[in-house]
Design an enzyme around this catalytic site. Structure first.
Site, PDB file in Angstrom:
ATOM      1  N   CYS A 102       0.845  -1.196   0.000  1.00 63.61           N
ATOM      2  CA  CYS A 102       0.000   0.000   0.000  1.00 63.61           C
ATOM      3  C   CYS A 102       0.880   1.246   0.000  1.00 63.61           C
ATOM      4  CB  CYS A 102      -0.902  -0.019   1.241  1.00 63.61           C
ATOM      5  SG  CYS A 102      -1.842   1.497   1.474  1.00 63.61           S
ATOM      6  N   CYS A 162      -1.327   6.616   6.531  1.00 58.28           N
ATOM      7  CA  CYS A 162      -2.728   6.402   6.894  1.00 58.28           C
ATOM      8  C   CYS A 162      -2.895   5.928   8.333  1.00 58.28           C
ATOM      9  CB  CYS A 162      -3.355   5.402   5.926  1.00 58.28           C
ATOM     10  SG  CYS A 162      -4.983   4.811   6.414  1.00 58.28           S
ATOM     11  N   CYS A 189      -4.131   0.540   8.977  1.00 51.49           N
ATOM     12  CA  CYS A 189      -3.549  -0.794   9.187  1.00 51.49           C
ATOM     13  C   CYS A 189      -2.227  -0.612   9.930  1.00 51.49           C
ATOM     14  CB  CYS A 189      -3.280  -1.495   7.855  1.00 51.49           C
ATOM     15  SG  CYS A 189      -4.765  -1.783   6.865  1.00 51.49           S
ATOM     16  N   CYS A 208      -8.034   1.849  -1.412  1.00 54.94           N
ATOM     17  CA  CYS A 208      -7.628   1.209  -0.162  1.00 54.94           C
ATOM     18  C   CYS A 208      -7.592  -0.308  -0.333  1.00 54.94           C
ATOM     19  CB  CYS A 208      -8.604   1.588   0.949  1.00 54.94           C
ATOM     20  SG  CYS A 208      -8.295   0.756   2.503  1.00 54.94           S
ATOM     21  N   GLN A 218     -21.107  -6.664  11.349  1.00 54.27           N
ATOM     22  CA  GLN A 218     -19.657  -6.859  11.271  1.00 54.27           C
ATOM     23  C   GLN A 218     -19.096  -6.262   9.972  1.00 54.27           C
ATOM     24  OE1 GLN A 218     -17.832  -8.087  13.651  1.00 54.27           O
ATOM     25  NE2 GLN A 218     -19.330  -9.062  14.988  1.00 54.27           N
ATOM     26  N   TYR A 232     -26.919  -7.287  23.677  1.00 58.53           N
ATOM     27  CA  TYR A 232     -26.337  -6.481  22.588  1.00 58.53           C
ATOM     28  C   TYR A 232     -26.751  -7.068  21.239  1.00 58.53           C
ATOM     29  CZ  TYR A 232     -23.043  -5.046  26.337  1.00 58.53           C
ATOM     30  OH  TYR A 232     -22.456  -4.594  27.492  1.00 58.53           O
ATOM     31  N   ASP A 278     -31.341  -4.279  22.953  1.00 58.33           N
ATOM     32  CA  ASP A 278     -30.309  -3.359  22.483  1.00 58.33           C
ATOM     33  C   ASP A 278     -30.758  -1.953  22.848  1.00 58.33           C
ATOM     34  OD1 ASP A 278     -27.860  -3.690  20.246  1.00 58.33           O
ATOM     35  OD2 ASP A 278     -28.670  -1.668  20.415  1.00 58.33           O
ATOM     36  N   ASP A 318     -22.148 -10.023  22.718  1.00 58.28           N
ATOM     37  CA  ASP A 318     -21.260  -9.518  21.664  1.00 58.28           C
ATOM     38  C   ASP A 318     -21.134  -8.010  21.867  1.00 58.28           C
ATOM     39  OD1 ASP A 318     -19.782  -9.018  19.412  1.00 58.28           O
ATOM     40  OD2 ASP A 318     -21.336  -9.601  17.981  1.00 58.28           O
ATOM     41  N   CYS A 324     -14.390  -8.160  20.474  1.00 60.41           N
ATOM     42  CA  CYS A 324     -13.566  -7.498  19.449  1.00 60.41           C
ATOM     43  C   CYS A 324     -12.417  -6.732  20.079  1.00 60.41           C
ATOM     44  CB  CYS A 324     -14.421  -6.582  18.576  1.00 60.41           C
ATOM     45  SG  CYS A 324     -15.230  -5.263  19.498  1.00 60.41           S
TER      46      CYS A 324
END
Length: 450
Positions: free
Chosen positions: A71, A77, A80, A160, A281, A310, A331, A379, A406
């Site tokens: 990249c 950026c 990543c 990207c 997701q 959630y 939620d 989650d 996550c």
């Protein structure tokens, strides 16, 4: 050590943000861009009470797993962090992330947890189906992209390597049309206008939705006309009003500008609707893997009652709906609950029940009314479980539970309390975000036997 001092450093391991870590005279030094096993020359950029941060100047001994990031704007950026690490070693790193977090928070028996190898992608590019592109105007031209790390400098994204190609093409055109129609673009100092453009593409149907986030009312009619004529796959265009100067991307009010209220997406063997603000997701391909792992971990049957905390639009819970006697979810976002109800009705489920509100309020009320859960799936967002919800879970403690995380740090923190009541059977990490220092994990928990 002093700021601007140049030092040699041996990199012993990698940290939770993908940076290299070494010791200089017993002080921890963090070096973004350095890899485990490398010997580098770096310059101190800041000093804290118990660690230092440094800039990589030169690599004297290179890791055999270092690759050239494909990249052109990778370093500028910051979206990543580990694209310079060979992909199979990225998967090893993400397993190590879990181990580091567990060691730091030390939940009961963590040394004996079964941590399964990270499940990665065969082709870890162009996987991201949703992105919030920030907009800024430079010399009369509107550019869309991301802020560089720890700054408000916008790095334009035109191709990207992790963003879905179709959504990238659409956003590039959006920037051109914003320029052409001279729509005001937000400036932190004086201008009210377009701040952000969210674009999302459903992998299963190819349908696309857009949200323009603006700090004032604008006329998008001509832009919308051009855009929808050029891209028939766009099915929903909405506007969200964010008038505060906070770093929150969205305000509370969202209006439909054009098209349908929702797009259709699918995972495993079912489809569902996604309204513009609904959570789903970012990597639809790996979501198949993630939900399959959750299904395997939470071994339920047709006599059992399941809570999906959630729940969002119901996506992960629907994987279990045909396998249990009842499925209940909640939620805090009312629009998500409306989506969940519509999705359940469309799929013909008569054993589901959804409520808008906080789990720590709703679950005790359900229990007062006589309901009992045999299993639970959580989650949560990156902040992990809310303290009150954690206390509620420990109080009612269903026999089995799956925690989909996550954020390895908040997961390890929450396991400190959960491990008092539950045995951690295993943790399965899933690479939802290739080339970044983030990973997802599925944790199988069973209530301890008295």
């Amino acid at each position: 050590m002093k700021v601007k001092q140049r030092i040699p450093l041996k990199i012993k391991r990698m940290g939770i943000n993908g940076e290299g870590i070494g010791f200089y005279k017993r002080t921890l030094v963090f070096v973004p861009g350095a890899l485990k096993g490398e010997e580098v020359f770096c310059q101190i950029t800041s000093l804290k009470s118990n660690f230092a941060q440094a800039k990589l100047l030169e690599i004297n001994k290179k890791s055999k797993f270092r690759v050239q990031a494909p990249c052109a704007i990778y370093e500028a950026c910051g979206g990543c962090q580990i694209m310079h690490l060979r992909y199979d070693k990225q998967l090893d790193f993400k397993e190590d992330l879990l181990r580091q977090a567990l060691k730091k928070f030390a939940p009961a028996g963590y040394e004996d947890y079964e941590i399964r190898p990270t499940l990665g992608m065969e082709e870890p590019e162009y996987y991201r189906a949703k992105l919030q592109f920030q907009t800024r105007k430079f010399k009369g031209q509107v550019k869309a992209g991301l802020y560089a790390q720890n700054s408000h400098y916008l790095v334009q994204l035109k191709d990207c390597l992790v963003q879905d190609s179709e959504t990238q093409r659409i956003v590039n055109r959006v920037a051109e049309l914003l320029t052409f129609y001279k729509l005001p673009i937000y400036d932190e100092r004086k201008i009210a206008g377009v701040r952000t453009v969210m674009v999302r593409r459903a992998r299963k149907t190819g349908q696309v939705q857009l949200i323009f986030v603006t700090s004032r009312q604008l006329n998008f009619r001509d832009l919308v006309g051009d855009l929808t004529k050029e891209f028939p796959q766009i099915k929903t265009i909405a506007v969200n009003y964010q008038t505060s100067k906070s770093s929150e991307i969205y305000g509370e009010k969202t209006e439909l500008l054009w098209g349908r209220e929702a797009i259709e997406e699918g995972v495993l063997d079912y489809e569902f609707s996604l309204s513009p603000r609904a959570f789903y997701q970012l990597n639809p391909q790996q979501t198949q893997v993630l939900y399959s792992q959750a299904l395997e971990a939470l071994d339920v049957n047709e006599t059992e009652h399941l809570i999906d905390a959630y729940c969002g639009v119901g996506t992960i819970g629907f994987a279990f709906a045909r396998k249990v006697k009842s499925l209940r979810g909640m939620d805090i976002i009312p629009e998500a609950i409306e989506d969940a109800r519509r999705n359940a009705k469309r799929m013909g489920f008569d054993n589901t029940h959804y409520e808008a509100g906080k789990a720590e309020v709703i679950i005790p009320r359900w229990y007062k009314e006589g309901y009992r859960a045999d299993a639970m799936i959580v989650d949560p967002p990156r902040t992990g479980l809310d303290d009150k919800l954690l206390a509620t879970i420990l109080r009612y403690a269903p026999a089995k539970m799956v925690y989909v995380s996550c954020n390895v740090s908040t997961l390890a923190r929450d396991l400190v309390q959960l491990s008092q009541v539950y045995d951690v059977v295993y943790i399965q990490s899933v690479d939802m975000f290739p080339h970044t220092a983030r990973t997802e994990a599925v944790v199988k928990l069973l209530k301890k036997k008295k």
